[in-house]
Scaffold this active site. Structure first.
Site, PDB file in Angstrom:
ATOM      1  N   CYS A 232       1.117  -7.451  11.877  1.00 53.14           N
ATOM      2  CA  CYS A 232       1.417  -7.574  13.310  1.00 53.14           C
ATOM      3  C   CYS A 232       0.691  -8.745  13.950  1.00 53.14           C
ATOM      4  CB  CYS A 232       1.091  -6.279  14.031  1.00 53.14           C
ATOM      5  SG  CYS A 232       2.241  -4.954  13.592  1.00 53.14           S
TER       6      CYS A 232
ATOM      7  N   SER B  89      -0.989  -3.540  10.400  1.00 53.52           N
ATOM      8  CA  SER B  89      -0.671  -4.446   9.296  1.00 53.52           C
ATOM      9  C   SER B  89       0.581  -5.256   9.611  1.00 53.52           C
ATOM     10  CB  SER B  89      -0.452  -3.643   8.019  1.00 53.52           C
ATOM     11  OG  SER B  89      -1.608  -2.884   7.745  1.00 53.52           O
TER      12      SER B  89
ATOM     13  N   ASN C 119       6.411  -8.517   1.856  1.00 54.13           N
ATOM     14  CA  ASN C 119       4.954  -8.304   1.853  1.00 54.13           C
ATOM     15  C   ASN C 119       4.273  -9.162   0.791  1.00 54.13           C
ATOM     16  OD1 ASN C 119       2.538  -7.064   2.793  1.00 54.13           O
ATOM     17  ND2 ASN C 119       2.581  -5.627   1.068  1.00 54.13           N
TER      18      ASN C 119
ATOM     19  N   TYR D 164      -1.636  -3.602  -6.990  1.00 51.71           N
ATOM     20  CA  TYR D 164      -1.297  -4.374  -5.806  1.00 51.71           C
ATOM     21  C   TYR D 164      -2.329  -4.307  -4.678  1.00 51.71           C
ATOM     22  CZ  TYR D 164       0.920  -6.682  -2.046  1.00 51.71           C
ATOM     23  OH  TYR D 164       1.161  -7.583  -1.045  1.00 51.71           O
TER      24      TYR D 164
ATOM     25  N   ARG E  73       2.008 -12.146  -0.624  1.00 48.76           N
ATOM     26  CA  ARG E  73       0.698 -12.496  -0.044  1.00 48.76           C
ATOM     27  C   ARG E  73       0.070 -13.700  -0.713  1.00 48.76           C
ATOM     28  NH1 ARG E  73      -1.559  -8.850   4.171  1.00 48.76           N
ATOM     29  NH2 ARG E  73       0.141  -7.360   4.399  1.00 48.76           N
TER      30      ARG E  73
ATOM     31  N   LYS F  79      -2.604 -10.463  12.997  1.00 51.39           N
ATOM     32  CA  LYS F  79      -4.045 -10.728  13.038  1.00 51.39           C
ATOM     33  C   LYS F  79      -4.376 -12.106  12.453  1.00 51.39           C
ATOM     34  CE  LYS F  79      -5.199  -6.985  10.888  1.00 51.39           C
ATOM     35  NZ  LYS F  79      -3.825  -6.484  10.833  1.00 51.39           N
TER      36      LYS F  79
ATOM     37  N   ARG G  33       0.843  -1.194   0.000  1.00 54.00           N
ATOM     38  CA  ARG G  33       0.000   0.000   0.000  1.00 54.00           C
ATOM     39  C   ARG G  33       0.882   1.249   0.000  1.00 54.00           C
ATOM     40  NH1 ARG G  33      -1.679   0.767   4.437  1.00 54.00           N
ATOM     41  NH2 ARG G  33      -1.006  -1.101   5.528  1.00 54.00           N
TER      42      ARG G  33
ATOM     43  N   ASN H 267       0.001 -17.700  22.298  1.00 59.13           N
ATOM     44  CA  ASN H 267      -0.787 -16.504  22.621  1.00 59.13           C
ATOM     45  C   ASN H 267      -2.130 -16.887  23.255  1.00 59.13           C
ATOM     46  OD1 ASN H 267       1.240 -14.845  21.636  1.00 59.13           O
ATOM     47  ND2 ASN H 267       0.393 -14.799  19.557  1.00 59.13           N
TER      48      ASN H 267
ATOM     49  N   ASP I 150      -9.009  -9.778   9.343  1.00 58.84           N
ATOM     50  CA  ASP I 150      -8.491  -8.440   9.017  1.00 58.84           C
ATOM     51  C   ASP I 150      -9.469  -7.298   9.310  1.00 58.84           C
ATOM     52  OD1 ASP I 150      -6.146  -7.054   7.922  1.00 58.84           O
ATOM     53  OD2 ASP I 150      -7.447  -6.458   6.278  1.00 58.84           O
TER      54      ASP I 150
ATOM     55  N   GLY J 203       0.770 -19.953  18.684  1.00 57.61           N
ATOM     56  CA  GLY J 203      -0.199 -20.748  19.449  1.00 57.61           C
ATOM     57  C   GLY J 203      -0.180 -20.438  20.935  1.00 57.61           C
TER      58      GLY J 203
ATOM     59  N   HIS K  89     -10.144  -2.369  11.902  1.00 58.73           N
ATOM     60  CA  HIS K  89      -9.064  -3.231  11.367  1.00 58.73           C
ATOM     61  C   HIS K  89      -8.823  -4.360  12.374  1.00 58.73           C
ATOM     62  CE1 HIS K  89      -4.704  -3.294   9.535  1.00 58.73           C
ATOM     63  NE2 HIS K  89      -5.452  -4.234   9.045  1.00 58.73           N
TER      64      HIS K  89
ATOM     65  N   LYS L  94      -9.486  -2.383   2.096  1.00 57.10           N
ATOM     66  CA  LYS L  94      -9.163  -1.236   2.930  1.00 57.10           C
ATOM     67  C   LYS L  94      -9.944   0.008   2.507  1.00 57.10           C
ATOM     68  CE  LYS L  94      -6.888  -3.837   5.331  1.00 57.10           C
ATOM     69  NZ  LYS L  94      -5.594  -4.059   5.853  1.00 57.10           N
TER      70      LYS L  94
HETATM   71  P1  GTP Z   1      -2.065  -7.799   7.540  1.00 59.57           P
HETATM   72  O1  GTP Z   1      -2.607  -8.845   6.638  1.00 59.57           O
HETATM   73  O2  GTP Z   1      -1.033  -6.944   6.901  1.00 59.57           O
HETATM   74  O3  GTP Z   1      -3.126  -6.972   8.174  1.00 59.57           O
HETATM   75  O4  GTP Z   1      -1.201  -8.580   8.694  1.00 59.57           O
HETATM   76  P2  GTP Z   1      -1.648  -9.400   9.985  1.00 59.57           P
HETATM   77  O5  GTP Z   1      -1.916  -8.468  11.116  1.00 59.57           O
HETATM   78  O6  GTP Z   1      -2.717 -10.366   9.643  1.00 59.57           O
HETATM   79  O7  GTP Z   1      -0.289 -10.191  10.359  1.00 59.57           O
HETATM   80  P3  GTP Z   1       0.068 -11.742  10.186  1.00 59.57           P
HETATM   81  O8  GTP Z   1      -0.738 -12.620  11.089  1.00 59.57           O
HETATM   82  O9  GTP Z   1       0.047 -12.086   8.753  1.00 59.57           O
HETATM   83  O10 GTP Z   1       1.562 -11.744  10.721  1.00 59.57           O
HETATM   84  C1  GTP Z   1       2.556 -10.928  10.155  1.00 59.57           C
HETATM   85  C2  GTP Z   1       3.910 -11.448  10.493  1.00 59.57           C
HETATM   86  O11 GTP Z   1       4.091 -11.494  11.905  1.00 59.57           O
HETATM   87  C3  GTP Z   1       4.160 -12.871   9.977  1.00 59.57           C
HETATM   88  O12 GTP Z   1       5.455 -12.966   9.446  1.00 59.57           O
HETATM   89  C4  GTP Z   1       4.010 -13.719  11.211  1.00 59.57           C
HETATM   90  O13 GTP Z   1       4.786 -14.894  11.142  1.00 59.57           O
HETATM   91  C5  GTP Z   1       4.476 -12.789  12.337  1.00 59.57           C
HETATM   92  N1  GTP Z   1       3.773 -13.091  13.608  1.00 59.57           N
HETATM   93  C6  GTP Z   1       2.446 -13.278  13.784  1.00 59.57           C
HETATM   94  N2  GTP Z   1       2.142 -13.576  15.068  1.00 59.57           N
HETATM   95  C7  GTP Z   1       3.312 -13.559  15.732  1.00 59.57           C
HETATM   96  C8  GTP Z   1       3.659 -13.785  17.110  1.00 59.57           C
HETATM   97  O14 GTP Z   1       2.823 -14.071  17.971  1.00 59.57           O
HETATM   98  N3  GTP Z   1       4.984 -13.666  17.427  1.00 59.57           N
HETATM   99  C9  GTP Z   1       5.934 -13.364  16.494  1.00 59.57           C
HETATM  100  N4  GTP Z   1       7.198 -13.265  16.895  1.00 59.57           N
HETATM  101  N5  GTP Z   1       5.643 -13.154  15.191  1.00 59.57           N
HETATM  102  C10 GTP Z   1       4.354 -13.246  14.809  1.00 59.57           C
HETATM  103  C1  SPV Z   2      -2.785  -4.506   5.399  1.00 55.17           C
HETATM  104  O1  SPV Z   2      -1.794  -3.894   4.965  1.00 55.17           O
HETATM  105  O2  SPV Z   2      -3.297  -4.222   6.514  1.00 55.17           O
HETATM  106  C2  SPV Z   2      -3.351  -5.624   4.635  1.00 55.17           C
HETATM  107  C3  SPV Z   2      -2.867  -5.828   3.272  1.00 55.17           C
HETATM  108  O3  SPV Z   2      -4.239  -6.311   5.104  1.00 55.17           O
HETATM  109  S1  SPV Z   2      -3.604  -4.745   2.130  1.00 55.17           S
HETATM  110  O4  SPV Z   2      -4.793  -5.365   1.613  1.00 55.17           O
HETATM  111  O5  SPV Z   2      -2.616  -4.548   1.045  1.00 55.17           O
HETATM  112  O6  SPV Z   2      -3.912  -3.510   2.784  1.00 55.17           O
HETATM  113 MN    MN Z   3      -4.649  -5.747   7.335  1.00 56.02          MN
END
Ligand code: GTP
Ligand code: SPV
Ligand code: MN
Length: 596
Positions: free
Chosen positions: A257, A255, A377, A204, A379, A259, A76, A507, A284, A505, A233, A213
């Protein structure tokens, strides 16, 4: 002017808008997307024939495709994303703004003739189950088959949506032109008052899948403010206890982090054996409303698929996400194994393909290559129904009742593993003061701490100060039915820079404390920042983490927090008088607590 022929529909508002867009973009032909498998299959074949998609191994990855975007178009673009409200005040200090008529003129020049020689696809889509009273309809026009195929996974598309729209229904007008993917003339623009989104010169993800979004957060947050609901979000998960009761949690993390990972988590074995399970409702975005019957907050996931971060996704970290990508999935900017037409990314396993095409399209030896084979990034776009732990309530048009709201981000220091807000107002303050290290999900520097209120900094469709006000307002309406609010941080680091908490897990152990707090079963003690568990409240069975380590994870360093408060004050200053008094009051309380 030569207008491409198009078949009119029974909705005159749609026809009028289409006529204008076709006259401006001047496509060679116009195609309605009816959502039929035969039409989609023909589009896949066409995209394969032009090289836009590569068909992956039908035995190992049935129905899956591979796609790369251009190097300058992999995330983005927040600096090119605009909220065009009539006044700058309405968009607020953290959004880019331009006066609407000026922006329309600028865009008109860019879109004029942008689809010459191309086909314009008309995609009617529903955010939320088709026909649900909480769902909303959009129509996206695009010159990209990739967008059509992704929208088919991420939303509910086709003729059935037009049937619900009827002759007089309203819709969000979404125009996307890939044009020539020129980053200098890339714009992602929202006109909240006009229910309109215009995206140009990108191909993209969040820039072009306009239901996500752009609509489900930016436009929807504006609509939510007008209509008394919330677009957030947030992931939505159901946690089932051994008695078979399911409680729902919504969590907002910025993003990349965590989810998607939290939404699909697999509990540690000892908890599985006891009978705990996690069910995914969304990964998301959440649309939240107060149910007039019981006065509680209910959430739906307006999406139909997962646009998930590939790197880091493995059988170990996120088995359910990986399973979701085994069929009918589109992979974008990951690495390709040319020997067997499968995909790879950093963190999938320890076996990068030897005969590899990297995300830049270069043929490389993946076993010796120094850089990233997949873009950080990169996907997957996977249908939600593929997910082994998809919730039985996923299609429930009424949504699920939310017991707890969780905020979180990447903070190497500062934020403890978990704490609870004292009440809704304090919780809104906790959300409003969220900060996180930036990730590859948006173009720009990675790892820089920035304030990201409610994980909505890039996604709020109006003035952020008014958005805080709306949260406070919702709390007043909810009264005693308001969900409890928490803050978590899976990303705390020790002095050597290692993550202190195993995450993923595990968490679940924190989620259990959260739900025990909600049901009054767990204790907490007040601290300067909110209600903290004592180390013994977090179940560490089998974790191999010492009491001292857990204490460190739960510690609050007042000096670090005082610095944060100074930063919060500076951040809030930009909102001036618009910052709600309740938020100012909470800041004073925190300031006082830290200096006592
Ligand atoms: P968007 O799709 O961008 O909104 O991202 P998201 O918030 O869904 O994040 P996602 O679950 O895809 O995780 C993003 C990155 O963080 C990945 O590389 C994961 O492996 C890593 N990650 C997720 N959960 C954890 C965690 O509990 N600990 C650590 N160290 N890394 C994590
Ligand atoms: C984010 O960046 O929070 C995403 C990916 O979920 S995108 O759809 O590119 O915004
Ligand atoms: Mn997102």
């Amino acid at each position: 002017m030569n207008m491409a022929e198009f078949t009119k529909c029974s909705n005159e508002k749609v026809n009028k808008w289409l006529e204008e867009q076709i006259a401006m973009c001047q496509p060679e032909s116009v195609v309605w997307i009816d959502g039929s498998e035969s039409q989609l299959e023909a589009l896949r074949a066409e995209a394969v024939s032009t090289g836009e998609l590569i068909k992956l191994n039908e035995e190992k990855l049935p129905g899956c495709y591979y796609h790369r975007t251009t190097e300058n178009d992999v995330a983005r673009v927040e600096d090119r994303t605009f909220i065009c409200t009539p006044t700058e005040e309405e968009a607020g200090p953290i959004n880019n703004w331009m006066e609407p008529s000026q922006m329309y003129d600028k865009l008109k020049a860019l879109y004029t003739g942008a689809m010459k020689g191309r086909t314009m696809y008309i995609i009617p889509y529903s955010m939320g189950p088709v026909g649900s009273p909480f769902s909303k309809i959009g129509i996206e026009l695009t010159d990209s088959i990739y967008v059509v195929l992704n929208m088919n996974i991420m939303t509910r598309i086709g003729q059935e949506v037009m049937d619900v729209l009827g002759t007089d229904g309203d819709f969000v007008k979404c125009l996307h032109a890939k044009k020539d993917v020129n980053p200098e003339e890339r714009y992602i623009v929202h006109f909240p008052q006009d229910n309109a989104i215009m995206s140009v010169n990108s191909a993209y993800g969040g820039n072009v899948l306009l239901g996500k979004k752009c609509f489900a957060l930016r436009i929807a947050s504006y609509l939510g403010k007008q209509e008394g609901w919330m677009a957030e979000h947030m992931l939505i998960l159901g946690l089932e206890n051994p008695q078979g009761e399911v409680k729902y949690i919504a969590a907002a993390f910025p993003s990349a982090c965590g989810k998607t990972n939290l939404a699909m988590l697999i509990p540690p074995e000892y908890l599985q054996e006891k009978g705990y399970k996690v069910w995914t409702v969304g990964d998301d975005i959440a649309w939240l409303r107060i149910n007039p019957e019981d006065g509680k907050l209910y959430a739906i996931n307006p999406e139909a698929g997962f646009f998930g971060v590939a790197p880091g996704t493995s059988e170990k970290t996120n088995f359910n996400a990986l399973e979701s990508t085994k069929k009918n999935t589109i992979f974008t900017n990951v690495a390709l194994n040319n020997d067997d037409l499968t995909v790879w990314w950093e963190g999938l396993d320890k076996n990068p393909p030897k005969n590899c095409t990297n995300w830049l399209g270069e043929k490389v030896d993946g076993t010796t290559y120094e850089g990233n084979l997949a873009h950080p990034n990169s996907r997957f776009t996977a249908p939600a129904i593929n997910c082994p732990c998809i919730s039985s309530e996923f299609e429930n048009p009424q949504g699920v009742p939310i017991s707890a709201i969780v905020f979180g981000g990447r903070r190497a220091k500062t934020a403890p593993l978990v704490y609870q807000a004292r009440d809704w107002e304090h919780g809104v303050f906790v959300g409003a003061t969220m900060a996180s290290e930036t990730t590859a999900a948006a173009a720009g520097a990675v790892g820089v701490v920035r304030r990201d209120p409610m994980a909505m900094k890039p996604f709020v469709g109006y003035n952020m100060a008014d958005y805080f006000g709306h949260w406070l307002e919702m709390g007043k309406k909810l009264g005693d039915n308001a969900p409890a609010i928490f803050h978590v941080n899976w990303f705390r680091k020790d002095d050597e820079g290692n993550f202190m908490w195993p995450g993923f897990g595990d968490n679940m152990r924190v989620l259990l404390w959260i739900l025990d707090r909600v049901s009054g079963k767990a204790d907490a003690h007040d601290s300067a920042i909110g209600l903290l568990p004592t180390a013994s409240d977090i179940d560490t069975t089998g974790l191999g983490i010492s009491a001292e380590e857990l204490d460190a994870l739960l510690s609050v360093d007042k000096e670090v927090w005082k610095e944060d408060v100074e930063n919060i004050k500076e951040y809030f200053a930009q909102f001036g008088d618009r910052l709600p008094a309740d938020i100012k009051k909470q800041l004073e309380i925190l300031d006082k607590n830290l200096n006592d």
